[in-house]
Design a protein around this motif. Sequence first.
Motif, short mmCIF file in Angstrom:
data_model
loop_
_atom_site.label_atom_id
_atom_site.label_comp_id
_atom_site.label_asym_id
_atom_site.label_seq_id
_atom_site.Cartn_x
_atom_site.Cartn_y
_atom_site.Cartn_z
N GLU A 16 -5.80 -0.22 -2.81
CA GLU A 16 -5.25 1.03 -2.08
C GLU A 16 -4.24 1.64 -3.10
O GLU A 16 -3.81 2.63 -2.87
CB GLU A 16 -4.35 1.16 -0.90
N LEU A 17 -4.02 1.01 -4.32
CA LEU A 17 -3.08 1.55 -5.45
C LEU A 17 -3.96 2.23 -6.10
O LEU A 17 -4.40 1.93 -7.39
CB LEU A 17 -2.30 0.33 -6.17
N LYS A 36 2.03 4.17 -3.70
CA LYS A 36 0.70 4.78 -4.01
C LYS A 36 0.73 5.43 -5.42
O LYS A 36 -0.08 5.49 -6.20
CB LYS A 36 0.30 6.08 -3.21
N ARG A 66 0.61 -1.34 -0.18
CA ARG A 66 0.04 -0.11 0.02
C ARG A 66 0.82 1.38 -0.06
O ARG A 66 0.22 2.37 -0.30
CB ARG A 66 -1.03 0.08 1.25
#
Length: 368
Positions: free
Chosen positions: A148-149, A126, A123
């Motif tokens: 979460e990317l 990013k 995570r």
Amino acid sequence: MSMQHVRSLSTFCPEGQFKLLDRLKEFTLLRVLDLEGCKDVKNHHMEQVCRLFLLRFLSLRHTDVTEIPCEIEKLQHLQRLDLRETLLGGAPQSLINLEKLEILDLSNRNNWRVLLKLPKGLRKMKALQRLDRFELGDDAEVAKEIGELVQLRHLGIVLIHSTEQVRESLAHSIGKITSLHSMTIENIGGSNMNFLEGLNSPPQILRAICICGAIDRFPSWVESHKQLADIYVYNTGLHGDQIFGVLCKLPNLVKLSLDKYSYTDEQLCARTEFKFPVLKMLFLVPDYGTPKVVRFEKEAMARLEKLTMRYSREDRSLQGLEHLTSLKELKLQGIKSNEALRREVDLARTESKTREKSKQFLVVVQYE
């Protein structure tokens, strides 16, 4: 010669670069280092590479590097890391600390089974836009982190004996990545791909999808997706009208590829009602097995321009070429001694000659 002000360095000769490589540490302001194809690159040179703190781009593609040191994490400005076609057996977990990395590619040219296992802490990356052919292990938390990317544009995941919890978490994560343009999901374990049905909110701008693994049917969201333009399937084991009868409804599907074991019946039929409004390219390229016959009915695939059929050593046939009125190129692939291939070449050339000159198509034969 001073190396301190050089910003970009590329090698164009595979050998004779030892002196240059031994001076890498002097390129203190280097932003781009492209060592693709350089056979002089050795593992010990990576120590110097990891001290080029301003690097944005690093390519070790097609080098003989077998190990990446954990000090790679020091390259905090790195945006692209190309490790394709190397001799790497993996990569250090410290890669997750490259928080500006946008594109990460890795493959072993001698063993396609070598994959980088996605680590915990993913995570943190990013900025990632491309993550291709990485193994998702048996940790559901890592599957959740994929969601979460948020800048990811391409996702390529290989599932190996994954648990149901991991697959469900992956489906949930995919639904959260609204930026996704293309996706490859490959299953080489014992489970199936039915978990994709649980993708309740598929990325709306998804343009290309590759499904590789047994599945009972296409997920319902596929047949209603408005943006899908390129679909590739293999090892799916579908039958009847489960392929053409579903995908013919897609308003923007331009390219469809069916590889080995994608279809189990002897005959695959593009029926009259299967309009495929914009399909231009169809690739039927299984090494062996079914289908043995591909048949086109009148008015089916009316806009198809390029058709590729692989015979290999198999006895296959195309029926209904006369109904493909927009065809511009027919490519036939296979063993030169294959009687079925030779027969099809003759029939195709005859069919082309019977058409008006403006409607004739090119017959390309590619021997293996």
